[in-house]
Design an enzyme around this catalytic site. Sequence first.
Site, PDB file in Angstrom:
ATOM      1  N   ASP A 102      47.332  69.451  42.588  1.00  0.00           N
ATOM      2  CA  ASP A 102      46.960  68.055  42.353  1.00  0.00           C
ATOM      3  C   ASP A 102      45.461  67.940  42.077  1.00  0.00           C
ATOM      4  OD1 ASP A 102      49.565  67.363  42.900  1.00  0.00           O
ATOM      5  OD2 ASP A 102      49.157  66.883  45.004  1.00  0.00           O
TER       6      ASP A 102
HETATM    7  N1  URA Z   1      51.567  70.345  47.353  1.00  0.00           N
HETATM    8  C1  URA Z   1      50.957  69.163  47.108  1.00  0.00           C
HETATM    9  O1  URA Z   1      51.376  68.130  47.610  1.00  0.00           O
HETATM   10  N2  URA Z   1      49.908  69.163  46.279  1.00  0.00           N
HETATM   11  C2  URA Z   1      49.398  70.278  45.719  1.00  0.00           C
HETATM   12  O2  URA Z   1      48.416  70.204  44.983  1.00  0.00           O
HETATM   13  C3  URA Z   1      50.038  71.495  45.990  1.00  0.00           C
HETATM   14  C4  URA Z   1      51.117  71.508  46.807  1.00  0.00           C
END
Ligand code: URA
Length: 253
Positions: A102
């Site tokens: 993310d």
């Molecule tokens: N899980 C998440 O919620 N976000 C990420 O960036 C990676 C794994």
Amino acid sequence: MRLDKYLSLSGERSRSEAGKLIRSGAVRVDGQVALRPETQVTEASQVLLAGQPIGDSSKQYYMLHKPAGVLTAARDSRARTVMDLVPENLRKRKVLPVGRLDKDTTGLLLMTNDGELAHFLLSPNRHVWKQYRATVTGLLTEADVQAFADGLQLSDFIAKPARLTILSAGQEESVGLVEVREGKFHQVKRMFAATGHEVTALHRATFGPLNLPQELPEGQYRALTVAEVEALRQSAAVRIREESPHRGEMNDG
Ligand code: URA
């Protein structure tokens, strides 16, 4: 010709980047790891970077310490992406992120132009474990650890059993180490949300056999070593049948 000059002339990188790569042990000349940039090579020498021949068709493997605030995407018309953090020649060689983190997540992002390996690493049947350090709201308890181990019911699927280790537990804020072997959209955040916690910071420390080195600062990348590429290949090749530390045989579906 000097090895660092050879590597930079091959269009891969600057002379100083080539020097760093050589000193990191990623380069072999005629079967031997060459640690000195001044090593002499000729046209007859076989030069391998992370086990792959140098040249336009070579496969390339990197790890990036992704900072917060950049998108994991090949390009975006407005936002900065991880591709803005690596040199132009990697982009030309179609070196792309494997999976995604993310925008606000930091940590280890594998990047390669080896599409086949990327495909296997992301395949749900391969179950490559990833470890995240999550700062969350509220008090983490053994009930949360058990809920993660049991496999959490999310809105559209049941998450595979995951390992949660509580690093610190406070009424307002806790920190946990989570190991998951799936990579669905917002997976870790959604798993915590299902147990009543909001993730306020998320950092990926490992991806399969790869560990994010402490000495790699945020925003920086480095080539994988031969041993790291080999370990990744092995982890992708194995259809893992493992035992859960919490409740015996996992149902791999
Ligand atoms: N899980 C998440 O919620 N976000 C990420 O960036 C990676 C794994």
